[in-house]
Write an enzyme that holds these catalytic residues in place. Structure first.
Site, PDB file in Angstrom:
ATOM      1  N   ARG A 101       0.839  -1.260  -0.197  1.00 50.47           N
ATOM      2  CA  ARG A 101      -0.035   0.046   0.174  1.00 50.47           C
ATOM      3  C   ARG A 101       0.846   1.149  -0.122  1.00 50.47           C
ATOM      4  NH1 ARG A 101      -2.454   2.877   4.982  1.00 50.47           N
ATOM      5  NH2 ARG A 101      -2.853   4.840   3.606  1.00 50.47           N
ATOM      6  N   HIS A 145      -3.243  10.881   0.701  1.00 53.36           N
ATOM      7  CA  HIS A 145      -2.534  10.796   2.091  1.00 53.36           C
ATOM      8  C   HIS A 145      -1.956  12.125   2.538  1.00 53.36           C
ATOM      9  CE1 HIS A 145      -0.991   7.321   4.808  1.00 53.36           C
ATOM     10  NE2 HIS A 145      -0.718   8.311   5.333  1.00 53.36           N
ATOM     11  N   GLU A 190      -7.537   8.276   6.217  1.00 57.25           N
ATOM     12  CA  GLU A 190      -7.689   9.022   7.537  1.00 57.25           C
ATOM     13  C   GLU A 190      -8.101  10.788   7.573  1.00 57.25           C
ATOM     14  OE1 GLU A 190      -4.141   8.796  10.011  1.00 57.25           O
ATOM     15  OE2 GLU A 190      -4.321   6.463  10.076  1.00 57.25           O
ATOM     16  N   ASN A 317      -7.256   1.885  10.025  1.00 64.56           N
ATOM     17  CA  ASN A 317      -5.970   2.016  10.644  1.00 64.56           C
ATOM     18  C   ASN A 317      -5.940   1.887  12.090  1.00 64.56           C
ATOM     19  OD1 ASN A 317      -5.309   2.416   7.921  1.00 64.56           O
ATOM     20  ND2 ASN A 317      -4.585   4.430   8.215  1.00 64.56           N
ATOM     21  N   TYR A 319      -4.283   1.812  15.941  1.00 61.81           N
ATOM     22  CA  TYR A 319      -3.054   2.006  16.823  1.00 61.81           C
ATOM     23  C   TYR A 319      -2.985   1.960  18.336  1.00 61.81           C
ATOM     24  CZ  TYR A 319      -0.838   3.593  12.501  1.00 61.81           C
ATOM     25  OH  TYR A 319      -0.227   3.277  11.297  1.00 61.81           O
ATOM     26  N   GLU A 392      -3.471  -0.140   8.153  1.00 58.70           N
ATOM     27  CA  GLU A 392      -2.221   0.163   9.151  1.00 58.70           C
ATOM     28  C   GLU A 392      -2.293  -0.247  10.237  1.00 58.70           C
ATOM     29  OE1 GLU A 392      -1.390   4.376   9.117  1.00 58.70           O
ATOM     30  OE2 GLU A 392      -1.891   4.702   7.091  1.00 58.70           O
TER      31      GLU A 392
HETATM   32  O1  IFM Z   1       2.698   7.946   9.782  1.00 56.52           O
HETATM   33  C1  IFM Z   1       1.112   7.809  10.036  1.00 56.52           C
HETATM   34  C2  IFM Z   1       0.485   7.480   8.724  1.00 56.52           C
HETATM   35  O2  IFM Z   1       0.965   8.460   7.742  1.00 56.52           O
HETATM   36  C3  IFM Z   1      -0.934   7.732   8.981  1.00 56.52           C
HETATM   37  N1  IFM Z   1      -1.524   6.891  10.018  1.00 56.52           N
HETATM   38  C4  IFM Z   1      -0.747   6.800  11.221  1.00 56.52           C
HETATM   39  C5  IFM Z   1       0.794   6.908  10.992  1.00 56.52           C
HETATM   40  C6  IFM Z   1       1.700   7.083  12.247  1.00 56.52           C
HETATM   41  O3  IFM Z   1       1.364   7.919  12.860  1.00 56.52           O
END
Ligand code: IFM
Length: 491
Positions: A101, A145, A190, A317, A319, A392
């Site tokens: 990606r 992006h 995002e 995504n 985290y 992600e």
């Molecule tokens: O680096 C970023 C990415 O560009 C978008 N999602 C989160 C990642 C980590 O912060």
């Protein structure tokens, strides 16, 4: 990759007995068609900012303003992927990636943000896609992006409706160039970040702090997505979807105030994007929360059906999770931003992020793989069915310098291992999760953190641009090769 062959043999390095930790579980195996990938984005890796006819993006401008990027750097050179992409693709192939990606840089492809295409820019992506296909890796382009052409920002940026139309036109230029070779398209990455970090908190480009404009930006990013889905589909594109950054949001206590804070933050982070895309409506409670800054009069009657055009997949995504407290609720404040100030997002003013008990990554983000299961479950049970991809997931840690050609990053392996176990658990429950992309393939420019945070499975020695696969890259290659995780947790 500089042509050295430190990646020659992708055996998972042997672990000492103290590093191996028994999980007591079985050996999770993934469905045979599960897609294993890694992700990057154009501004974070390409470099060659002034080459090949590329114009300036909002990040070129924003990063040059003192104080905006922690180490005062920018993406001018980044990881020099523009020149080194062939070596980087060869490296991906040696890892066994099934998909890559990457994002297409709008200012490289259409320098003015409207009108003519830049043939040199399109050629770069043609060559990248061809090289990926030659290595048996499926290209997964993301069309936006965060690198809006500066000329469009000068015309008002995402708060302006016209930007959504310009986006759909630009998307068609990309499709004309590589549409015969690309099956899977993701539109906007995002939108929460672009809208609220870009136009409300000012932490990201273009650095505006205009709450009303941020709400308009969120809508126009979604509208751009919907218009692009329709145009791509009319042009015969294979599969199309948006990418959202989603977080489970919990209340710090059962008090009514904290519970309401969690509802507000969940509304703003998650439902403000999920509901228009998957249900064709804005959540009424979020519209009410945002009433002090927006009447939503920028939303036209025809917009929501466009935004809700059925998509073929949804990218997630993930985290971390958020635990939140009302302004005077319980819990202790946590760093909401780099400057340690409460996030000034409209609709959740004064709400505090509360530090949990778990350990954190170098971003200060709490590690909680169970949150990924929560996100996947929620999508499965609360929203219309759509195939899901984790587009992600990954972590920054303060990696040690390479030693004897190896970078040991056990925390990253632990992080990935735990989150892949979460994916496996969700699949076992029936969630339609079809693939997983690690963020990130390479260390890169981490936006307002500059080069101070490393997310890569591959270490980049920036002065020489040498690529050194970290232990996690070896580990991930093993996961891909076995289509599953070891019976014991990795480290
Ligand atoms: O680096 C970023 C990415 O560009 C978008 N999602 C989160 C990642 C980590 O912060």
């Amino acid at each position: 990759m500089t042509g050295s062959d430190e990646f020659h043999n992708l055996e998972v390095p042997r672990l000492s007995s103290t590093e191996a930790r028994p999980s007591g579980g079985t050996k999770p195996t993934f469905p045979s068609d599960f897609l294993w990938g890694a992700a990057t984005s154009a501004y974070q890796i390409e470099g060659a900012a002034g080459e090949g006819g590329r114009s300036r993006s909002i990040w070129d401008v924003f990063s040059r303003i003192p104080g905006n990027v922690l180490d005062g750097t920018n993406g001018d050179v980044a990881t020099d992927h523009y020149r080194r992409f062939r070596d980087d693709v060869a490296l991906m192939a040696r890892m066994g990636l099934g998909a890559y990606r990457f994002s297409v840089s709008w200012p490289r492809v259409q320098p003015e943000g409207r009108g003519h295409a830049n043939p040199e820019g399109l050629d770069f992506y043609r060559r990248l896609v061809d090289t990926l296909l030659d290595h048996g890796i499926e290209p997964w382009p993301t069309l936006y992006h965060w690198d809006l052409p500066q000329q469009l920002e000068a015309a008002g940026g995402w708060p302006e409706r016209d930007t959504a139309k310009r986006f759909a036109d630009y998307v068609m230029l990309v499709h004309e160039a590589i549409g015969d070779r690309v099956r899977s398209w993701t539109t906007v990455n995002e939108p929460w970040c672009s809208a609220f970090l870009g136009y409300a908190s000012g932490d990201h480009a273009p650095g505006r702090t205009e709450p009303a404009a941020s709400v308009r930006a969120a809508h126009h990013l979604l509208l751009g997505h919907g218009l692009a889905v329709r145009r791509l589909r009319d042009a015969g594109a294979g599969r199309v979807g948006i990418i959202l950054n989603l977080y489970p949001v919990s209340a710090a206590s059962t008090s009514a105030a904290d519970t309401d804070a969690a509802r507000r933050v969940d509304g703003l982070h998650n439902r403000l994007f999920l509901d228009p895309v998957l249900r064709g409506r804005y959540p009424p409670d979020v519209v009410t929360d945002l009433a002090p800054v927006s009447t939503f009069d920028h939303v036209r009657g025809e917009d929501l059906p466009v935004i809700a055009t059925p998509q073929d997949m949804l990218g997630i995504n993930y985290y971390t999770r958020h635990t939140v407290a009302a302004p005077n609720g319980e819990g202790s404040a946590r760093h909401g931003t780099r400057e340690d100030r409460p996030p000034p997002y409209p609709g959740s003013e004064g709400v505090r992020l509360v530090r949990g008990s778990g350990s954190c990554t170098a971003m200060g983000w709490e590690i909680d793989a169970s949150g990924l299961v929560d996100v996947l479950r929620r999508l499965h049970s609360d929203y219309p069915p759509v195939p899901l991809y984790v587009t992600e997931n990954g972590a920054a840690f303060h990696d040690t310098e390479p030693h004897n050609g190896l970078v040991r990053d056990p925390e990253r392996i632990d992080y990935l291992d735990a989150h892949l176990r979460a994916c496996h658990a969700a699949i076992t429950e029936g969630v339609r999760l079809r693939g997983y992309f690690v963020w990130s393939l390479l260390d890169n420019f981490e936006w307002s953190w500059g080069y101070t945070r490393r997310f890569g499975m591959v270490y980049v020695d920036y002065p020489t641009q040498r690529r050194i696969p970290k232990q996690s890259a070896h580990w991930y290659a093993g996961v891909i090769r076995h289509n599953g995780l070891p019976a014991t947790e990795a480290h």
